[in-house]
Design an enzyme around this catalytic site. Structure first.
Site, PDB file in Angstrom:
ATOM      1  N   LYS A 184      -7.623  -3.687  -1.473  1.00 51.03           N
ATOM      2  CA  LYS A 184      -7.991  -2.268  -1.369  1.00 51.03           C
ATOM      3  C   LYS A 184      -9.505  -2.065  -1.524  1.00 51.03           C
ATOM      4  O   LYS A 184     -10.074  -1.141  -0.944  1.00 51.03           O
ATOM      5  CB  LYS A 184      -7.214  -1.453  -2.413  1.00 51.03           C
ATOM      6  CG  LYS A 184      -5.702  -1.442  -2.156  1.00 51.03           C
ATOM      7  CD  LYS A 184      -5.369  -0.785  -0.824  1.00 51.03           C
ATOM      8  CE  LYS A 184      -3.897  -0.715  -0.532  1.00 51.03           C
ATOM      9  NZ  LYS A 184      -3.596  -0.052   0.749  1.00 51.03           N
TER      10      LYS A 184
ATOM     11  N   TYR B   9      -3.772  -7.128  -4.781  1.00 45.28           N
ATOM     12  CA  TYR B   9      -3.718  -5.766  -4.223  1.00 45.28           C
ATOM     13  C   TYR B   9      -5.076  -5.071  -4.354  1.00 45.28           C
ATOM     14  O   TYR B   9      -5.584  -4.475  -3.403  1.00 45.28           O
ATOM     15  CB  TYR B   9      -2.622  -4.991  -4.956  1.00 45.28           C
ATOM     16  CG  TYR B   9      -2.391  -3.590  -4.464  1.00 45.28           C
ATOM     17  CD1 TYR B   9      -1.682  -3.349  -3.291  1.00 45.28           C
ATOM     18  CD2 TYR B   9      -2.876  -2.487  -5.181  1.00 45.28           C
ATOM     19  CE1 TYR B   9      -1.456  -2.057  -2.842  1.00 45.28           C
ATOM     20  CE2 TYR B   9      -2.653  -1.195  -4.737  1.00 45.28           C
ATOM     21  CZ  TYR B   9      -1.941  -0.984  -3.576  1.00 45.28           C
ATOM     22  OH  TYR B   9      -1.727   0.302  -3.137  1.00 45.28           O
TER      23      TYR B   9
ATOM     24  N   ILE C  64       1.155   7.803  -6.672  1.00 43.58           N
ATOM     25  CA  ILE C  64       1.943   8.667  -5.788  1.00 43.58           C
ATOM     26  C   ILE C  64       3.409   8.233  -5.851  1.00 43.58           C
ATOM     27  O   ILE C  64       3.705   7.032  -5.793  1.00 43.58           O
ATOM     28  CB  ILE C  64       1.425   8.559  -4.324  1.00 43.58           C
ATOM     29  CG1 ILE C  64      -0.104   8.757  -4.245  1.00 43.58           C
ATOM     30  CG2 ILE C  64       2.167   9.539  -3.408  1.00 43.58           C
ATOM     31  CD1 ILE C  64      -0.635  10.095  -4.688  1.00 43.58           C
TER      32      ILE C  64
ATOM     33  N   ASN D 153      -2.185   2.601   7.235  1.00 43.30           N
ATOM     34  CA  ASN D 153      -1.464   2.933   5.992  1.00 43.30           C
ATOM     35  C   ASN D 153      -0.599   1.780   5.485  1.00 43.30           C
ATOM     36  O   ASN D 153      -0.307   1.700   4.291  1.00 43.30           O
ATOM     37  CB  ASN D 153      -0.587   4.169   6.252  1.00 43.30           C
ATOM     38  CG  ASN D 153       0.479   4.355   5.201  1.00 43.30           C
ATOM     39  OD1 ASN D 153       0.230   4.890   4.128  1.00 43.30           O
ATOM     40  ND2 ASN D 153       1.693   3.871   5.495  1.00 43.30           N
TER      41      ASN D 153
ATOM     42  N   SER E 183      -7.023   2.592  -2.260  1.00 48.53           N
ATOM     43  CA  SER E 183      -6.305   2.952  -3.494  1.00 48.53           C
ATOM     44  C   SER E 183      -7.309   3.133  -4.623  1.00 48.53           C
ATOM     45  O   SER E 183      -8.380   2.511  -4.625  1.00 48.53           O
ATOM     46  CB  SER E 183      -5.344   1.820  -3.882  1.00 48.53           C
ATOM     47  OG  SER E 183      -4.846   2.024  -5.191  1.00 48.53           O
TER      48      SER E 183
ATOM     49  N   ASN F 179       3.945  -6.176  13.400  1.00 49.26           N
ATOM     50  CA  ASN F 179       3.461  -6.643  12.102  1.00 49.26           C
ATOM     51  C   ASN F 179       1.939  -6.562  12.100  1.00 49.26           C
ATOM     52  O   ASN F 179       1.275  -7.306  12.824  1.00 49.26           O
ATOM     53  CB  ASN F 179       3.939  -8.088  11.892  1.00 49.26           C
ATOM     54  CG  ASN F 179       3.380  -8.699  10.626  1.00 49.26           C
ATOM     55  OD1 ASN F 179       2.700  -8.035   9.841  1.00 49.26           O
ATOM     56  ND2 ASN F 179       3.671  -9.973  10.430  1.00 49.26           N
TER      57      ASN F 179
HETATM   58  P1  NAP Z   1       5.913   2.055   0.722  1.00 47.99           P
HETATM   59  O1  NAP Z   1       6.824   3.202   0.473  1.00 47.99           O
HETATM   60  O2  NAP Z   1       6.258   0.724   0.126  1.00 47.99           O
HETATM   61  O3  NAP Z   1       5.715   1.892   2.306  1.00 47.99           O
HETATM   62  C1  NAP Z   1       4.940   0.866   2.827  1.00 47.99           C
HETATM   63  C2  NAP Z   1       5.000   0.930   4.337  1.00 47.99           C
HETATM   64  O4  NAP Z   1       4.204  -0.148   4.850  1.00 47.99           O
HETATM   65  C3  NAP Z   1       6.406   0.774   4.884  1.00 47.99           C
HETATM   66  O5  NAP Z   1       6.627   1.760   5.862  1.00 47.99           O
HETATM   67  C4  NAP Z   1       6.382  -0.612   5.517  1.00 47.99           C
HETATM   68  O6  NAP Z   1       7.145  -0.681   6.710  1.00 47.99           O
HETATM   69  C5  NAP Z   1       4.917  -0.766   5.901  1.00 47.99           C
HETATM   70  N1  NAP Z   1       4.547  -2.172   6.071  1.00 47.99           N
HETATM   71  C6  NAP Z   1       4.567  -3.159   5.139  1.00 47.99           C
HETATM   72  N2  NAP Z   1       4.172  -4.316   5.682  1.00 47.99           N
HETATM   73  C7  NAP Z   1       3.902  -4.059   6.999  1.00 47.99           C
HETATM   74  C8  NAP Z   1       3.449  -4.844   8.084  1.00 47.99           C
HETATM   75  N3  NAP Z   1       3.201  -6.149   7.933  1.00 47.99           N
HETATM   76  N4  NAP Z   1       3.263  -4.264   9.298  1.00 47.99           N
HETATM   77  C9  NAP Z   1       3.516  -2.936   9.467  1.00 47.99           C
HETATM   78  N5  NAP Z   1       3.956  -2.127   8.462  1.00 47.99           N
HETATM   79  C10 NAP Z   1       4.147  -2.687   7.249  1.00 47.99           C
HETATM   80  O7  NAP Z   1       4.444   2.383   0.211  1.00 47.99           O
HETATM   81  P2  NAP Z   1       3.639   3.761   0.031  1.00 47.99           P
HETATM   82  O8  NAP Z   1       3.615   4.067  -1.417  1.00 47.99           O
HETATM   83  O9  NAP Z   1       4.085   4.773   1.011  1.00 47.99           O
HETATM   84  O10 NAP Z   1       2.158   3.240   0.399  1.00 47.99           O
HETATM   85  C11 NAP Z   1       1.524   3.495   1.635  1.00 47.99           C
HETATM   86  C12 NAP Z   1       0.073   3.060   1.527  1.00 47.99           C
HETATM   87  O11 NAP Z   1      -0.544   3.784   0.466  1.00 47.99           O
HETATM   88  C13 NAP Z   1      -0.086   1.581   1.188  1.00 47.99           C
HETATM   89  O12 NAP Z   1      -1.209   1.054   1.861  1.00 47.99           O
HETATM   90  C14 NAP Z   1      -0.333   1.604  -0.299  1.00 47.99           C
HETATM   91  O13 NAP Z   1      -1.028   0.470  -0.730  1.00 47.99           O
HETATM   92  C15 NAP Z   1      -1.137   2.867  -0.436  1.00 47.99           C
HETATM   93  N6  NAP Z   1      -1.143   3.442  -1.782  1.00 47.99           N
HETATM   94  C16 NAP Z   1       0.011   3.841  -2.386  1.00 47.99           C
HETATM   95  C17 NAP Z   1      -0.046   4.363  -3.670  1.00 47.99           C
HETATM   96  C18 NAP Z   1       1.187   4.849  -4.395  1.00 47.99           C
HETATM   97  O14 NAP Z   1       1.059   5.203  -5.577  1.00 47.99           O
HETATM   98  N7  NAP Z   1       2.350   4.893  -3.783  1.00 47.99           N
HETATM   99  C19 NAP Z   1      -1.281   4.486  -4.328  1.00 47.99           C
HETATM  100  C20 NAP Z   1      -2.433   4.066  -3.685  1.00 47.99           C
HETATM  101  C21 NAP Z   1      -2.361   3.543  -2.413  1.00 47.99           C
HETATM  102  P3  NAP Z   1       8.356  -1.725   6.958  1.00 47.99           P
HETATM  103  O15 NAP Z   1       9.365  -1.429   5.900  1.00 47.99           O
HETATM  104  O16 NAP Z   1       8.793  -1.414   8.343  1.00 47.99           O
HETATM  105  O17 NAP Z   1       7.757  -3.101   6.818  1.00 47.99           O
END
Ligand code: NAP
Length: 246
Positions: free
Chosen positions: A158, A154, A187, A89, A141, A62
């Site tokens: 960020k 959030y 994304i 990430n 982000s 974690n």
């Molecule tokens: P996602 O599909 O919800 O995946 C999030 C990941 O973070 C999961 O693999 C989860 O793993 C992990 N995670 C959450 N809490 C954790 C913890 N306490 N310790 C370790 N791992 C943890 O999200 P995503 O869209 O791929 O986003 C990835 C990153 O990009 C994030 O930082 C997000 O804020 C950023 N981002 C995303 C977008 C978008 O549009 N999607 C835009 C801007 C920025 P577990 O399930 O194992 O907990």
């Protein structure tokens, strides 16, 4: 190429993190696929990397837990001798209007998204200084730059990542350690899949390229920043948002 490099990618069981892990492995890095809740998904990432001829192992931790992050870094350095690339990430959302947001939802998002970056960087930086080199890439982000209604926690996390990135870049630069942030826009992942059609259409209106982005488009930029081609880039925030924040 990233042959001989060891990369730690947090939250790499799915979404953008998974794509980053796969992309780094395809370019030759040995990848530690960090996860928190989803051991099976992390294992799937590892299997996909191995099927493509790459090398990876899963590692549960974690990132919000300062002590656990310290133990993870110590164990990985003991096992593999060095860590060359850190991609922070892992991230969560707990959206609500400011006037309705609970203290718990504010704190937990800050703890995972912002303190999670601090925790890994804090514990790895001494090792990187000893190595006299390394690449840290933090996933921020577009909302950390622009703000977003319903996401005060959030966006604060960020935006905090950007300050953390720039400060660390200033502290670590003299030892050839680069620290950069990537700021994705909208994304397609599990994080965004439940957004209503109205929000999607509204966001697309703001994107110059008039489409959402893919995890691969973010991963390719992260892989570039992790490579020698980016040796002279540090302290930067690279937007991968189709022109949303212009
Ligand atoms: P996602 O599909 O919800 O995946 C999030 C990941 O973070 C999961 O693999 C989860 O793993 C992990 N995670 C959450 N809490 C954790 C913890 N306490 N310790 C370790 N791992 C943890 O999200 P995503 O869209 O791929 O986003 C990835 C990153 O990009 C994030 O930082 C997000 O804020 C950023 N981002 C995303 C977008 C978008 O549009 N999607 C835009 C801007 C920025 P577990 O399930 O194992 O907990």
């Amino acid at each position: 190429m990233l042959n001989g490099k060891v990369a730690l990618v947090t939250g790499a069981g799915r979404g953008i993190g998974r794509e980053i892990a796969i992309t780094l492995a395809k370019r030759g890095a040995f990848v530690i696929v960090n996860y928190n809740g989803s051991k099976e998904r992390a294992q799937e990432t590892v299997e996909e990397i191995k099927k493509a001829g790459g090398e990876a192992v899963p590692y549960g931790c974690n990132v919000a837990d300062f002590t656990a992050c310290g133990e993870m870094i110590t164990a990985l350095v003991k096992e593999y001798g060095h860590i060359d690339i850190l991609v922070n990430n892992a991230g969560i959302t707990k959206d609500n209007l400011l006037m309705k947001m609970s203290e718990e939802d504010f704190d937990s998002v800050i703890d995972v998204n912002l303190k999670g970056c601090f925790n890994t960087m804090r514990h790895l930086s001494r090792q990187l200084l000893k190595q006299k080199g390394g690449k840290i890439i933090n996933i921020s982000s577009v909302t950390g730059v622009m703000g977003n209604p319903g996401q005060a926690n959030y966006c604060a996390s960020k935006a905090g990542i950007i300050g953390l990135t720039k400060s660390a870049a200033r502290e670590l630069g003299s030892r050839q350690i680069t620290v950069n942030a990537v700021a994705p826009g909208f994304i397609e992942t599990e994080m965004t899949k439940d957004l209503s059609d109205a929000i999607r259409e509204n966001m697309k209106e703001q994107i110059l390229l008039k489409r959402t982005g893919t995890a691969k488009e973010v991963a390719d930029v992260v892989a570039f920043l992790a490579s020698e081609a980016a040796n002279y880039i540090t302290g930067q925030v690279i937007s991968v948002d189709g022109g949303m924040a212009v």
